[in-house]
Design a protein around this motif. Structure first.
Motif, PDB file in Angstrom:
ATOM      1  N   ALA A 413      38.151  44.076  33.654  1.00  0.00           N
ATOM      2  CA  ALA A 413      38.270  45.609  33.241  1.00  0.00           C
ATOM      3  C   ALA A 413      38.669  46.285  34.221  1.00  0.00           C
ATOM      4  O   ALA A 413      37.979  47.281  34.465  1.00  0.00           O
ATOM      5  N   GLN A 414      39.577  45.905  35.136  1.00  0.00           N
ATOM      6  CA  GLN A 414      40.034  46.784  36.552  1.00  0.00           C
ATOM      7  C   GLN A 414      40.427  48.166  35.785  1.00  0.00           C
ATOM      8  O   GLN A 414      40.371  49.234  36.616  1.00  0.00           O
ATOM      9  N   HIS A 415      41.362  48.326  34.940  1.00  0.00           N
ATOM     10  CA  HIS A 415      41.691  49.393  34.414  1.00  0.00           C
ATOM     11  C   HIS A 415      40.714  50.539  33.908  1.00  0.00           C
ATOM     12  O   HIS A 415      41.110  51.818  33.996  1.00  0.00           O
ATOM     13  N   LEU A 416      39.250  50.303  33.798  1.00  0.00           N
ATOM     14  CA  LEU A 416      38.318  51.062  33.458  1.00  0.00           C
ATOM     15  C   LEU A 416      37.421  51.661  34.497  1.00  0.00           C
ATOM     16  O   LEU A 416      36.597  52.580  34.550  1.00  0.00           O
ATOM     17  N   TYR A 417      37.913  51.158  35.787  1.00  0.00           N
ATOM     18  CA  TYR A 417      36.952  51.288  36.876  1.00  0.00           C
ATOM     19  C   TYR A 417      37.715  52.070  37.987  1.00  0.00           C
ATOM     20  O   TYR A 417      39.105  51.537  38.298  1.00  0.00           O
ATOM     21  N   SER A 418      37.282  52.777  38.932  1.00  0.00           N
ATOM     22  CA  SER A 418      38.151  53.962  39.654  1.00  0.00           C
ATOM     23  C   SER A 418      38.757  53.135  40.771  1.00  0.00           C
ATOM     24  O   SER A 418      39.898  53.602  41.187  1.00  0.00           O
ATOM     25  N   LEU A 419      38.096  51.878  41.213  1.00  0.00           N
ATOM     26  CA  LEU A 419      38.803  51.113  42.511  1.00  0.00           C
ATOM     27  C   LEU A 419      39.989  50.139  42.078  1.00  0.00           C
ATOM     28  O   LEU A 419      40.571  49.677  42.642  1.00  0.00           O
ATOM     29  N   LEU A 420      39.875  49.986  40.612  1.00  0.00           N
ATOM     30  CA  LEU A 420      41.121  48.877  40.115  1.00  0.00           C
ATOM     31  C   LEU A 420      41.087  47.976  40.676  1.00  0.00           C
ATOM     32  O   LEU A 420      41.921  47.309  40.930  1.00  0.00           O
ATOM     33  N   SER A 421      39.534  47.263  40.850  1.00  0.00           N
ATOM     34  CA  SER A 421      39.475  46.158  41.457  1.00  0.00           C
ATOM     35  C   SER A 421      39.423  44.946  40.342  1.00  0.00           C
ATOM     36  O   SER A 421      38.823  45.061  39.387  1.00  0.00           O
ATOM     37  N   THR A 422      40.128  43.768  40.961  1.00  0.00           N
ATOM     38  CA  THR A 422      39.798  42.702  40.174  1.00  0.00           C
ATOM     39  C   THR A 422      38.372  41.883  40.349  1.00  0.00           C
ATOM     40  O   THR A 422      38.103  40.770  39.758  1.00  0.00           O
ATOM     41  N   ASN A 423      37.564  42.371  41.361  1.00  0.00           N
ATOM     42  CA  ASN A 423      36.517  41.852  41.739  1.00  0.00           C
ATOM     43  C   ASN A 423      35.375  42.293  40.759  1.00  0.00           C
ATOM     44  O   ASN A 423      35.061  43.197  40.479  1.00  0.00           O
ATOM     45  N   GLY A 424      34.649  41.165  40.214  1.00  0.00           N
ATOM     46  CA  GLY A 424      33.641  41.058  39.100  1.00  0.00           C
ATOM     47  C   GLY A 424      32.614  42.033  39.597  1.00  0.00           C
ATOM     48  O   GLY A 424      31.833  42.831  39.127  1.00  0.00           O
ATOM     49  N   ASN A 425      32.180  41.653  41.017  1.00  0.00           N
ATOM     50  CA  ASN A 425      31.038  42.327  41.782  1.00  0.00           C
ATOM     51  C   ASN A 425      31.443  43.835  41.744  1.00  0.00           C
ATOM     52  O   ASN A 425      30.474  44.806  41.349  1.00  0.00           O
ATOM     53  N   SER A 426      32.320  44.311  42.238  1.00  0.00           N
ATOM     54  CA  SER A 426      32.504  45.631  42.208  1.00  0.00           C
ATOM     55  C   SER A 426      32.773  46.367  40.808  1.00  0.00           C
ATOM     56  O   SER A 426      32.134  47.506  40.717  1.00  0.00           O
ATOM     57  N   GLN A 427      33.219  45.616  39.994  1.00  0.00           N
ATOM     58  CA  GLN A 427      33.148  46.265  38.576  1.00  0.00           C
ATOM     59  C   GLN A 427      31.824  46.456  38.235  1.00  0.00           C
ATOM     60  O   GLN A 427      31.469  47.491  37.373  1.00  0.00           O
ATOM     61  N   SER A 428      30.899  45.469  38.223  1.00  0.00           N
ATOM     62  CA  SER A 428      29.666  45.538  37.709  1.00  0.00           C
ATOM     63  C   SER A 428      29.007  46.737  38.303  1.00  0.00           C
ATOM     64  O   SER A 428      28.174  47.585  37.641  1.00  0.00           O
ATOM     65  N   ILE A 429      29.165  46.903  39.667  1.00  0.00           N
ATOM     66  CA  ILE A 429      28.173  47.951  40.462  1.00  0.00           C
ATOM     67  C   ILE A 429      28.811  49.290  39.830  1.00  0.00           C
ATOM     68  O   ILE A 429      28.227  50.282  39.985  1.00  0.00           O
ATOM     69  N   GLN A 430      30.301  49.388  39.846  1.00  0.00           N
ATOM     70  CA  GLN A 430      30.746  50.720  39.365  1.00  0.00           C
ATOM     71  C   GLN A 430      30.435  51.015  37.946  1.00  0.00           C
ATOM     72  O   GLN A 430      30.045  52.070  37.918  1.00  0.00           O
ATOM     73  N   HIS A 431      30.241  49.911  37.120  1.00  0.00           N
ATOM     74  CA  HIS A 431      29.575  50.203  35.771  1.00  0.00           C
ATOM     75  C   HIS A 431      27.954  50.944  35.830  1.00  0.00           C
ATOM     76  O   HIS A 431      27.968  51.694  35.210  1.00  0.00           O
ATOM     77  N   ILE A 432      27.481  50.386  36.669  1.00  0.00           N
ATOM     78  CA  ILE A 432      26.279  50.811  36.904  1.00  0.00           C
ATOM     79  C   ILE A 432      25.961  52.184  37.534  1.00  0.00           C
ATOM     80  O   ILE A 432      25.303  52.903  37.024  1.00  0.00           O
ATOM     81  N   ILE A 433      26.744  52.312  38.462  1.00  0.00           N
ATOM     82  CA  ILE A 433      26.749  53.906  39.041  1.00  0.00           C
ATOM     83  C   ILE A 433      27.183  55.005  38.145  1.00  0.00           C
ATOM     84  O   ILE A 433      26.553  56.022  37.797  1.00  0.00           O
ATOM     85  N   ASN A 434      28.018  54.533  37.180  1.00  0.00           N
ATOM     86  CA  ASN A 434      28.617  55.452  36.304  1.00  0.00           C
ATOM     87  C   ASN A 434      27.704  55.663  35.029  1.00  0.00           C
ATOM     88  O   ASN A 434      27.789  56.733  34.349  1.00  0.00           O
TER      89      ASN A 434
END
Length: 748
Positions: A413-434
């Motif tokens: 879901a890179q389109h849903l997170y600010s860094l637009l990363s394909t890395n799942g670790n990054s998306q997971s932590i961004q989800h938590i922060i948000n």
């Protein structure tokens, strides 16, 4: 306000009184004695020693069954425990309790292990009946028709028995066997814990009603009566199936499993039976068949996270990757027990706690197991959804997040997170922060693969954490915490929410001993306080600090401690000062060698090592290989943490894979063999392990190897050590050759 020891004792006395203990000196039913046991004989045994509190569970008790030692917060837990054990052994007490006004630790005297209630550490003061039950259950004189399981190994035997029966019954997939056994396990546990679970459960669906049925009647009764009734009670909104019907067709096998479980008192087991079952099935199938696809978070790590988070009543706790619900259950119990201890657990408060405290998401069918676990905990209204969490972003909703993110998940879901990363670790932590709200107390405690702290791909993500004042602390866990599932090293990130206080320094804590051996089987270490306990109890536990401005100066914004702290003990030298990397291409086609930990000096002729298989494991040409000169060193970056390291003492040049790192000693004050022995030592290997990072395999970079320091001893002393090692190697080689050529016919 700093509390003195008497303040701590007063707090303890208040909690004892709340739990029904009698502390009043002149009361004839008094069962708590301060600083002295009640009998003259016991006082004489102590010879002037004064336990803080002696507790007696019966009026007829001659000696105390429980010793409590109080201490001020931040004092050394190990010494307090030793003191309490000394008193207990003198007086014959069964249990010791350590109390500092904030935290409570409870241990069995006999084996010094923590007292567990249904797998959860007992970390509050309990009433007399609670301790009496546990002391009776663990007494050699306790007699019961119900079989008590006294060890995890005995419990595993039950799981193994059920697993074999289900496999023979035609349920071939590990996941299906796990869920089938879970269904039966929960049916048994629900009946055993009826008072906790629900008053609505009718007698006709309890285990005792149908356990003696046989054949098709048994299977029909469970599927057509028991499961639909429980589903109706606990899943009234009908969003997702909770209790699914059994899929087993072999009614004889079902009966054998029912009989096996019927003879057990599962609730009396000193472990978390649900977690143990999950762990067993994962260990059986995750490494080979991959059909469970889950990592099991060790319960002592779960409990550590919850204690760090210190959730309060009224706070909303979220685990976006909740698995079978271990984090949420531990948090729920933590709040509930604190409320109970303080006398605030009314029916209204408990209802609110059940409905408004814990929330979770889980992509797999384990969401159903998580819900069932919550029911057994006494929460039939848990807010757990089966969903792809990353595709369901949450904004400013929760006070606390406690989770173990899926390691190295492919981002969806890179389109849903600010860094637009394909890395799942990054998306997971961004989800938590948000998901964290903007209260000053918002916080998150996240287990992550340690590669997050250093790999190139997440450089911008790390800067994002720093720029937005999100990262407060890193707690580095030992390598091997998640064995046998993965060797990936893990850390805990402690975050705050957006718009919180500016962060000038990141705390960095290294946990070296988590209380278990760092081996595939992870056995508990007894008789020693581990770093997790010491950290929670001791305010002076060693913690480093990384200045934010130093992180911003580092080219990759790395969070690895040795990028910022050069730990050089007195009398040591940093390898960076005495080593130089070599990158010599093998254009002269020197012989290919194998680097292996099965040889002491680590390097063997490829043909000698592989024999007839040599051609199949090497390249047709070794021209692009690297040259290892005489007395140069080399290692496999992806296997260095297992000891794949060598020094070339063959007096000829050899070639190794171009992926390997080769280097030499450039300081004449250090023998290359000595440097090699330092790296091969137990301390050296641990230093290598601590510096190896990677998403799948742990990789050691040469620049990170160079942050290790070794003893700077005189060269003559080095020669003595090296010569001794060479002598032992020579003797071993001669004896091995003699043994390899041993032939019985030479002696007949």
């Amino acid at each position: 306000m700093l509390l003195n020891e008497r303040d701590i004792e007063n707090l303890l006395e208040q909690q004892l009184v709340q739990q029904g203990w009698v502390v009043t000196v002149n009361d004839p039913s008094r069962n708590v004695y301060h600083q002295n046991p009640k009998s003259k004989e016991d006082k004489a045994k102590l010879r002037g020693l004064e336990p803080d509190f002696c507790l007696y569970i019966s009026n007829t008790s001659v000696s105390p069954e429980i010793i409590i030692e109080t201490k001020k917060p931040g004092m050394n837990l190990s010494k307090t425990k030793e003191q309490a054990l000394l008193y207990a052994k003198i007086l014959g007490a069964k249990i010791i309790i350590l109390f500092d006004g904030i935290l409570t630790k409870t241990y069995w005297v006999e084996n010094q292990e923590e007292l567990l209630d249904n797998g959860t550490e007992v970390n509050t003061i309990k009433n007399i009946d609670f301790y009496k039950k546990f002391i009776l259950l663990n007494s050699n004189n306790y007699i019961s028709d119900i079989i008590l399981i006294h060890s995890k190994e005995e419990l595993i035997n039950v799981f193994s028995f059920a697993n074999q029966k289900l496999r023979k019954a035609g349920i071939t997939k590990g996941m299906e066997r796990f869920f089938e056994f879970s269904n039966l396990l929960f049916l048994k546990l629900i009946s055993e814990n009826n008072d906790i679970v629900s008053e609505e459960i009718p007698q006709y669906v309890k285990w005792e009603t149908y356990k003696n049925k046989n054949g098709e009647e048994l299977l029909r009764y469970i599927n057509d009566t028991v499961i639909p009734t429980l589903e109706n009670i606990f899943n009234r909104n009908g969003a997702e199936t909770l209790f699914s019907k059994l899929i087993i067709k072999d009614s004889a096998a079902l009966k054998q499993i029912i009989d096996k479980l019927s003879g057990l008192n599962l609730s009396g087991i000193k472990t978390d039976i649900k977690g143990d079952a999950f762990e067993y099935f994962i260990q059986q199938y995750n490494s080979s068949n991959k059909d469970l696809g889950e990592y099991f978070t060790p319960r002592h790590i779960v409990n550590f996270l919850v204690k760090l988070a210190n959730p309060k009543y009224g706070e909303k706790i979220y685990d976006p990757f909740c698995g079978t619900g271990g984090m949420l259950i531990s948090a729920f119990n933590y709040i509930k027990e604190n409320l109970q201890q303080q006398g605030y657990l009314t029916d209204e408060v408990l209802k609110s706690l059940k409905e408004n405290s814990v929330f979770g998401g889980e992509i797999s069918s384990n969401a159903r197991i998580a819900k069932m676990n919550m029911i057994l905990t006494g929460d039939g209204h848990s807010n757990i959804n089966q969903q792809d969490t990353l595709l369901n972003p949450v904004s400013e909703k929760f006070d606390i997040v406690i989770t173990n993110i899926p390691f190295n998940l492919e981002g969806t879901a890179q389109h849903l997170y600010s860094l637009l990363s394909t890395n799942g670790n990054s998306q997971s932590i961004q989800h938590i922060i948000n998901s964290l709200n903007k209260k000053p107390t918002a916080r998150a405690f996240i287990i992550v693969p340690e590669a997050i702290l250093n790999n190139d791909e997440l450089k911008n993500f790390r800067k994002y954490l720093v720029d937005n004042n999100l990262l407060k602390q890193i707690i580095s866990l030992p390598s091997g915490v998640f064995l046998p599932y993965t060797e990936a090293k893990a850390s805990i990130l402690v975050l705050q929410g957006f718009n919180n206080q500016p962060i000038g320094k990141i705390k960095y804590t290294i946990i070296k001993n988590d209380g278990f051996t760092l081996t595939q089987r992870r056995r508990k270490i007894t008789g020693k306080i581990n770093d997790l306990e010491e950290y929670l109890f001791n305010d002076s536990f060693a913690t480093k600090e990384i200045e934010i401005k130093e992180v911003l100066k580092e080219k990759k914004y790395s969070f690895i401690w040795f990028k910022y702290f050069t730990e050089i003990p007195h009398g040591y030298v940093l390898l960076k000062k005495i080593l130089k990397e070599e990158r010599i291409q093998n254009i002269e086609l020197y012989e290919t060698a194998t680097v292996t930990k099965h040889d002491f000096f680590g390097i063997i002729s490829g043909e000698k090592y592989w024999g007839d298989s040599f051609i199949s494991v090497t390249s047709e040409s070794n021209e692009d290989y690297k040259v290892v000169n005489y007395k140069s060193l080399s290692y496999n970056p992806a296997r260095a943490n297992t000891g794949s390291l060598c020094i070339n003492l063959t007096e000829k040049k050899l070639a190794v894979s171009k992926m390997y790192v080769t280097f030499k000693v450039i300081d004449a004050n250090f023998l290359p063999e000595y440097v090699y022995l330092c790296l091969k030592s137990k301390e050296g290997l641990q230093n290598i392990i601590d510096r190896s990072f990677g998403s799948v395999r742990q990789t050691l970079r040469f620049e990170d190897l160079c942050t290790i320091s070794i003893p700077a001893i005189p060269i003559e002393q080095q020669r003595i050590i090296v010569n001794k090692a060479k002598e032992l190697y020579r003797n071993f080689s001669e004896l091995k050759d003699e043994l390899d050529s041993f032939d019985i016919n030479d002696f007949v």
